[in-house]
Design a protein around this motif. Structure first.
Motif, short mmCIF file in Angstrom:
data_model
loop_
_atom_site.label_atom_id
_atom_site.label_comp_id
_atom_site.label_asym_id
_atom_site.label_seq_id
_atom_site.Cartn_x
_atom_site.Cartn_y
_atom_site.Cartn_z
N LYS A 100 53.27 95.77 27.83
CA LYS A 100 53.73 97.03 28.41
C LYS A 100 55.01 96.75 29.18
N ASP A 103 60.23 102.18 30.39
CA ASP A 103 61.03 102.94 29.41
C ASP A 103 62.51 102.60 29.49
N VAL A 122 52.63 105.87 25.39
CA VAL A 122 53.50 105.95 26.57
C VAL A 122 52.66 106.52 27.71
N ALA A 123 52.66 105.83 28.83
CA ALA A 123 51.98 106.32 30.04
C ALA A 123 53.02 107.07 30.87
N LYS A 124 52.99 108.37 30.75
CA LYS A 124 53.97 109.22 31.43
C LYS A 124 53.85 109.10 32.95
N GLY A 125 54.97 108.90 33.62
CA GLY A 125 55.01 108.85 35.08
C GLY A 125 54.40 107.62 35.71
N HIS A 126 54.08 106.61 34.93
CA HIS A 126 53.40 105.41 35.43
C HIS A 126 54.11 104.80 36.65
N LYS A 129 53.86 106.91 39.79
CA LYS A 129 52.50 106.98 40.34
C LYS A 129 52.05 105.67 41.00
N ILE A 143 60.47 105.43 34.72
CA ILE A 143 59.49 106.49 34.97
C ILE A 143 58.24 106.25 34.13
N ASP A 144 58.42 106.11 32.84
CA ASP A 144 57.29 105.96 31.93
C ASP A 144 57.07 104.49 31.55
N GLN A 145 55.84 104.15 31.26
CA GLN A 145 55.49 102.81 30.78
C GLN A 145 55.28 102.89 29.27
N VAL A 146 55.93 101.98 28.55
CA VAL A 146 55.81 101.93 27.10
C VAL A 146 54.85 100.80 26.75
#
Length: 152
Positions: A100, A103, A122-126, A129, A143-146
């Motif tokens: 992981k 982005d 994709v974990a949006k906003g990871h 948060k 912002i996001d985790q891929v």
């Protein structure tokens, strides 16, 4: 290349400065160090890399953190570590290896694609948060985790 890879010894401390290069959250690092297994990559008894492995479930092993000492980057150490991780994960019965990244990590994503990892989710906003401070990479805020994975 005379690379030796092995689990962190009971008397050894994890190289936090090196882990911190790949993950700027001490809290997150401590969580997966507690739950996973830390490994060192050494050449001539010098630590040149570190990584942490943690099972996600009975089918997936995750490479939680991988970091190579700056002066040793670009010499194939990361590739050797990933090949080692794939081999031991398969021997332990896992079907997939998961990685992981942010982005904003375009070069890292391309590297994993070259190593035959496929986009998984994709974990949006990871990073908004789970991280207290903004992570800026390549001039952009992560912002996001891929998540990517490769069949073993």
């Amino acid at each position: 290349m005379n690379l030796e890879i092995g689990k962190l010894g009971h008397t050894e401390k994890a190289p936090m400065d090196l882990l911190f290069k790949a993950d700027p959250s001490i809290e997150m690092i401590e969580k997966y160090l507690y739950s996973g297994e830390c490994y060192l990559a050494k050449m001539n008894d010098e630590v040149v890399g570190v990584f942490v492995l943690m099972p996600n479930n009975p089918q997936e092993m995750e490479l939680k953190n991988i970091s190579i000492v700056d002066q040793y980057q670009g010499q194939g150490i990361g590739k050797e570590i990933i090949k080692y991780v794939m081999r031991i994960s398969k021997m332990e019965g896992y079907e997939y290896l998961v990685v992981k990244t942010a982005d904003t990590s375009a070069d890292t994503i391309k590297y994993y694609e070259k190593m035959k990892f496929e986009h998984y989710f994709v974990a949006k906003g990871h990073f908004l948060k789970y991280y207290n401070q903004p992570i800026i990479e390549n001039g952009n805020q992560a912002i996001d985790q891929v998540a990517m994975r490769r069949k073993l």
